[in-house]
Motif scaffolding. Sequence first.
Motif, PDB file in Angstrom:
ATOM      1  N   GLY A  75       0.818  -1.208   0.000  1.00  0.00           N
ATOM      2  CA  GLY A  75       0.000   0.000   0.000  1.00  0.00           C
ATOM      3  C   GLY A  75       0.855   1.262   0.000  1.00  0.00           C
ATOM      4  O   GLY A  75       2.089   1.215  -0.082  1.00  0.00           O
ATOM      5  N   ILE A  76       0.162   2.371   0.083  1.00  0.00           N
ATOM      6  CA  ILE A  76       0.847   3.664   0.113  1.00  0.00           C
ATOM      7  C   ILE A  76       1.696   3.767   1.387  1.00  0.00           C
ATOM      8  O   ILE A  76       2.869   4.187   1.350  1.00  0.00           O
ATOM      9  CB  ILE A  76      -0.186   4.822   0.104  1.00  0.00           C
ATOM     10  CG1 ILE A  76      -1.186   4.689  -1.049  1.00  0.00           C
ATOM     11  CG2 ILE A  76       0.506   6.168   0.096  1.00  0.00           C
ATOM     12  CD1 ILE A  76      -0.586   4.706  -2.402  1.00  0.00           C
ATOM     13  N   CYS A  77       1.084   3.327   2.491  1.00  0.00           N
ATOM     14  CA  CYS A  77       1.790   3.437   3.776  1.00  0.00           C
ATOM     15  C   CYS A  77       3.057   2.591   3.766  1.00  0.00           C
ATOM     16  O   CYS A  77       4.128   3.050   4.196  1.00  0.00           O
ATOM     17  CB  CYS A  77       0.858   2.997   4.907  1.00  0.00           C
ATOM     18  SG  CYS A  77      -0.538   4.118   5.143  1.00  0.00           S
ATOM     19  N   GLY A  78       2.929   1.356   3.288  1.00  0.00           N
ATOM     20  CA  GLY A  78       4.086   0.467   3.267  1.00  0.00           C
ATOM     21  C   GLY A  78       5.180   0.963   2.331  1.00  0.00           C
ATOM     22  O   GLY A  78       6.376   0.753   2.592  1.00  0.00           O
ATOM     23  N   GLN A  79       4.777   1.633   1.251  1.00  0.00           N
ATOM     24  CA  GLN A  79       5.791   2.195   0.350  1.00  0.00           C
ATOM     25  C   GLN A  79       6.560   3.338   1.022  1.00  0.00           C
ATOM     26  O   GLN A  79       7.776   3.468   0.852  1.00  0.00           O
ATOM     27  CB  GLN A  79       5.121   2.717  -0.938  1.00  0.00           C
ATOM     28  CG  GLN A  79       4.567   1.604  -1.825  1.00  0.00           C
ATOM     29  CD  GLN A  79       3.922   2.169  -3.080  1.00  0.00           C
ATOM     30  OE1 GLN A  79       4.606   2.621  -3.995  1.00  0.00           O
ATOM     31  NE2 GLN A  79       2.596   2.152  -3.126  1.00  0.00           N
ATOM     32  N   VAL A  80       5.842   4.153   1.780  1.00  0.00           N
ATOM     33  CA  VAL A  80       6.516   5.258   2.478  1.00  0.00           C
ATOM     34  C   VAL A  80       7.455   4.711   3.559  1.00  0.00           C
ATOM     35  O   VAL A  80       8.541   5.255   3.793  1.00  0.00           O
ATOM     36  CB  VAL A  80       5.477   6.238   3.074  1.00  0.00           C
ATOM     37  CG1 VAL A  80       6.125   7.226   4.032  1.00  0.00           C
ATOM     38  CG2 VAL A  80       4.768   6.972   1.944  1.00  0.00           C
ATOM     39  N   ALA A  81       7.053   3.593   4.179  1.00  0.00           N
ATOM     40  CA  ALA A  81       7.931   2.978   5.189  1.00  0.00           C
ATOM     41  C   ALA A  81       9.264   2.584   4.554  1.00  0.00           C
ATOM     42  O   ALA A  81      10.301   2.612   5.222  1.00  0.00           O
ATOM     43  CB  ALA A  81       7.241   1.768   5.806  1.00  0.00           C
ATOM     44  N   GLU A  82       9.243   2.224   3.273  1.00  0.00           N
ATOM     45  CA  GLU A  82      10.490   1.832   2.595  1.00  0.00           C
ATOM     46  C   GLU A  82      11.240   3.043   2.026  1.00  0.00           C
ATOM     47  O   GLU A  82      12.453   3.121   2.131  1.00  0.00           O
ATOM     48  CB  GLU A  82      10.185   0.823   1.488  1.00  0.00           C
ATOM     49  CG  GLU A  82       9.761  -0.512   2.080  1.00  0.00           C
ATOM     50  CD  GLU A  82       9.869  -1.668   1.125  1.00  0.00           C
ATOM     51  OE1 GLU A  82       9.498  -1.502  -0.053  1.00  0.00           O
ATOM     52  OE2 GLU A  82      10.316  -2.741   1.569  1.00  0.00           O
ATOM     53  N   SER A  83      10.502   3.967   1.408  1.00  0.00           N
ATOM     54  CA  SER A  83      11.178   5.118   0.765  1.00  0.00           C
ATOM     55  C   SER A  83      11.608   6.167   1.786  1.00  0.00           C
ATOM     56  O   SER A  83      12.541   6.934   1.533  1.00  0.00           O
ATOM     57  CB  SER A  83      10.247   5.778  -0.253  1.00  0.00           C
ATOM     58  OG  SER A  83       9.207   6.470   0.415  1.00  0.00           O
ATOM     59  N   GLU A  84      10.859   6.225   2.923  1.00  0.00           N
ATOM     60  CA  GLU A  84      11.075   7.252   3.958  1.00  0.00           C
ATOM     61  C   GLU A  84      10.924   8.656   3.378  1.00  0.00           C
ATOM     62  O   GLU A  84      11.567   9.609   3.815  1.00  0.00           O
ATOM     63  CB  GLU A  84      12.439   7.067   4.653  1.00  0.00           C
ATOM     64  CG  GLU A  84      12.558   5.696   5.315  1.00  0.00           C
ATOM     65  CD  GLU A  84      13.791   5.528   6.177  1.00  0.00           C
ATOM     66  OE1 GLU A  84      14.632   6.437   6.196  1.00  0.00           O
ATOM     67  OE2 GLU A  84      13.906   4.475   6.833  1.00  0.00           O
TER      68      GLU A  84
END
Length: 152
Positions: A75-84
């Motif tokens: 999801g969007i949240c999980g992608q931000v957790a990786e990209s920071e």
Amino acid sequence: MDSLFTDLSARITDIIGNTDNSQDRKLQSICDVLKAEIPHYDWVGFYIVSQPRVLSLGPYAGEPTDHAEIPFGRGICGQVAESEETFVIQDVSTEDNYLSCSVDVKSEIVVPIFKDGEFVAQLDIDSHALVPFTDADTAFLEGICKSIGKLF
Ligand code: SME
């Protein structure tokens, strides 16, 4: 809108500095204020890194969500957790890696939160409007998330 953001930044600084309240109460108050005061913020919540590479739902304002736990990358949240990095989706229908909470949600912004340089949480905002977020939203939210990092 700019003066609203200035006023809200000051209110959020006060919430963070209130020594009477717990971390959870402060995060809840921030969600409540953002949802109440900004018309295009329809769901406002925190996801917190609870175990390695998993986000857990923290305090939020708005409808309950099925997504209480989100693995990094999903999801969007999980992608931000990786990209920071802040992720702005002006139209969620264009995003394949997306976890839907409600058919009413049309757009989303997720801003990472760091403590001493380490990614610890994120602020997630859903909107029922298409293309509602401006650079002013991003600047405002990144500014408050810098302060919110002190709560972790
Ligand atoms: N839409 C998010 C899931 C969380 S809800 O918006 C509350 C995502 O794609 O990660």
